[in-house]
Design an enzyme around this catalytic site. Structure first.
Site, mmCIF file in Angstrom:
data_model
loop_
_atom_site.group_PDB
_atom_site.id
_atom_site.type_symbol
_atom_site.label_atom_id
_atom_site.label_comp_id
_atom_site.label_asym_id
_atom_site.label_seq_id
_atom_site.Cartn_x
_atom_site.Cartn_y
_atom_site.Cartn_z
ATOM 1 C CG HIS A 1 -50.438 -35.115 -36.352
ATOM 2 N ND1 HIS A 1 -49.778 -35.221 -35.145
ATOM 3 C CD2 HIS A 1 -49.995 -36.149 -37.115
ATOM 4 C CE1 HIS A 1 -48.988 -36.266 -35.173
ATOM 5 N NE2 HIS A 1 -49.089 -36.854 -36.366
ATOM 6 C CD GLU B 1 -50.402 -32.726 -32.824
ATOM 7 O OE1 GLU B 1 -51.514 -33.245 -33.032
ATOM 8 O OE2 GLU B 1 -49.354 -33.058 -33.400
ATOM 9 C CD GLU C 1 -35.655 -12.067 -24.684
ATOM 10 O OE1 GLU C 1 -36.830 -12.409 -24.916
ATOM 11 O OE2 GLU C 1 -35.276 -10.877 -24.742
ATOM 12 C CB CYS D 1 -39.527 -2.209 -29.636
ATOM 13 S SG CYS D 1 -40.051 -3.609 -30.642
ATOM 14 C CE1 TYR E 1 -37.643 -8.626 -22.372
ATOM 15 C CE2 TYR E 1 -38.470 -8.191 -20.168
ATOM 16 C CZ TYR E 1 -38.246 -7.773 -21.459
ATOM 17 O OH TYR E 1 -38.620 -6.510 -21.857
ATOM 18 C CB CYS F 1 -38.773 -6.479 -29.935
ATOM 19 S SG CYS F 1 -39.553 -5.549 -28.605
ATOM 20 C CE LYS G 1 -36.428 -10.321 -28.270
ATOM 21 N NZ LYS G 1 -36.836 -9.925 -26.945
#
Length: 537
Positions: free
Chosen positions: A524, A529, A256, A111, A252, A116, A119
């Protein structure tokens, strides 16, 4: 005792059969405890229980450590520090076997070093490129020709990773955890051999062991793959811009990497054997691919490489890729500067001596079966992280499992790691966040007639002024009609999907229903939302 030479041999054998339900020989007892036959005795020796039974009759040396962890990634480090904080003597071994191209890295695991962290940073670099394009519509004026410098980015990313590596070493020292940059391998029960880069060997014993060795990228097994191709293990420290790149795979990791390389202005093609993002919701996966395709990534579907040849050396050089159709005899050839393989990962379990102590692995994938407390079939050996059979391959999962394991072993806790409803995000150019069931799995588990799916397209406010597509971002929830419309799956494709998904994951853990979701007042204007949608049976 050899019963055939004993006067009462037959009657003793009958009594033994009644006591043990075993009629074969040898029938082994140690200090009044029944072991079994030959295989059972050998298994007892492998898992260390035989030595414990013999302990009353022999002088045994105390173990050097309470806990030895093989693997210094996210899970291993979390477990080691937690155990040390609970007063235990702990050792961590971490050793990176260099890639075929010679790439290696420091303490911290996949990672931090090749996963991670780099990346996400390179994903951010690509997003900044898109932001530059948008900025003109927001009034920013600049004359200078904008271009990306790969070397500057890599240096900055690697400098940050280096600071993390150092921080982990300092943290272990502060916690009084012994760290060895050595390759760990079991040589007998409760004992490992540690070999450093210079080939120097030391031996260490412990009462308990945790396997946290993680995984490494799988290669294609074709001519030229290891000689001329790279994987994600090489990409993030690559000292030169990869140029025109072929990404092989639909994982993935593949999407990615293809996404941020294209976002940095490179010519990128993805070669896909079958489907995108296997294991993820397929409607969402296709939308991810469609967005990438409209933003410059080319896809070659239903082809697999069969050979990679070097046409010219260099940084980058030139490579010729020959690929074959998965549906017929068609052959495809193409030239690229770099070929990145991202077809999956293999567990690092086959060369650490597990067979010596009897730890079972899944022979198909090398992964380790464990019970609900991460314990293997050998009682003193546990496993956490990506090497677990049937569990999620995610950094936060490994960290949580490692901490909780240490607390159960040494802190009197009984809390187990919850592998259900774990959120995750795929950091493609348009991020895809998910928590809970993909639609296909939900149908398989609950039946289509028992589900209601609510879905909607949405247009982020930030996209309006630049005139970006208003028909792309998408969200859906999957509800179980038989359980008060409880949300069992959430999927969102849009900017900052990871940030959005994290909050909803907590709500899903608390039993979120469609009614509660409708009653929640949104913030908002945000993407998060967006929650109302059309229902489909």
């Amino acid at each position: 005792v050899i019963l055939t030479m004993h006067n009462d041999g037959a009657s003793i054998q009958q009594v033994l059969a009644e006591m043990t339900n075993q009629r074969t020989v040898p029938n082994v007892f140690v200090n009044g405890t029944h072991i079994g036959g030959c295989d059972a005795t050998y298994q007892a020796y492998q898992d260390g229980s035989l030595q414990k039974l013999l302990g009353d009759n022999q002088i045994t040396e105390p173990y050097e450590y309470d806990l030895i962890i093989i693997g210094g990634g996210s899970g291993g480090l979390a477990c080691s520090k937690e155990a040390a904080a609970l007063g235990k003597k702990v050792m961590v071994l971490d050793y990176v076997v260099p890639t075929p191209l010679g790439t290696s890295w420091g303490l911290g695991g996949t990672c931090v070093n090749v996963g991670c962290i780099p990346k996400k940073l390179m994903h951010q670099a690509a997003l900044l490129g898109q932001a530059l394009q948008d900025s003109r519509k927001f009034g920013w004026q600049y004359e200078e020709q904008v271009k990306h410098n790969w070397e500057v980015m890599v240096e900055a990313v690697q400098n940050y990773i280096g600071s993390l590596n150092w921080g982990y070493r300092v943290s272990l020292r502060e916690k009084s955890v012994t760290y060895l940059n050595s390759y760990g391998e079991f040589v007998e029960p409760h004992k490992i051999k540690a070999t450093n880069r210079k080939g120097q060997v030391t031996y260490h014993t412990a009462e308990t062991f945790v396997l946290a060795t993680g995984e490494r990228p799988r290669y294609l097994g074709i001519p030229g793959d290891k000689e001329f191709c790279i994987t994600s293990d090489d990409l993030f420290s690559l000292p030169y811009c990869p140029g025109k790149t072929l990404v092989v795979g639909a994982s993935y990791v593949a999407l990615e990497c293809a996404g941020f390389l294209a976002g940095l202005g490179l010519d990128v093609t993805v070669m896909v054997r079958s489907i995108l993002l296997r294991g993820f919701d397929q409607e969402m996966a296709e939308k991810v691919g469609a967005y990438m395709e409209t933003h410059g990534v080319k896809f070659i579907r239903k082809f697999v490489p069969v050979q990679v040849e070097q046409l010219e050396q260099g940084m980058p050089g030139r490579l010729k890729v020959t690929a074959k159709s998965t549906e017929g005899p068609e052959i495809l050839e193409g030239e690229y500067n770099t070929v990145l393989i991202a077809i999956g990962r293999d567990a690092c379990t086959r060369n650490i001596g597990l067979q010596t102590i009897g730890v079972k692995i899944n022979e198909k994938n090398g992964k380790v079966p464990v019970n609900d407390e991460e314990q293997t079939n050998v009682p003193y050996v546990y496993a956490i992280g990506d090497i677990l059979d049937g569990k999620l391959e995610l950094t936060p999962v490994a960290i949580q499992a490692g901490r909780l394991l240490a607390q159960r072993l040494y802190g009197g806790s009984s809390k187990k790691c919850d592998y259900i409803n774990v959120p995750t995000t795929v950091f493609t150019p348009l991020e895809y966040g998910s928590c809970g069931y993909p639609e296909e799995k939900a149908i398989e588990e609950y039946g289509k007639q028992n589900l209601e799916v609510y879905h909607t397209l949405f247009w982020p406010l930030e996209w309006t002024v630049p005139g970006r597509d208003n028909n792309t971002c998408y969200a859906k929830i999957i509800c179980n009609k038989q359980d008060n419309n409880r949300v069992i799956g959430l999927h969102i494709l849009g900017p900052n999907a990871g940030e959005v998904t994290q909050g909803f994951a907590a709500a899903i853990k608390c039993g979120l229903t469609k009614e509660l979701l409708d009653e929640t007042i949104g913030i908002h204007p945000t993407c998060a939302e967006v929650r109302k949608g059309e229902g489909t049976a």
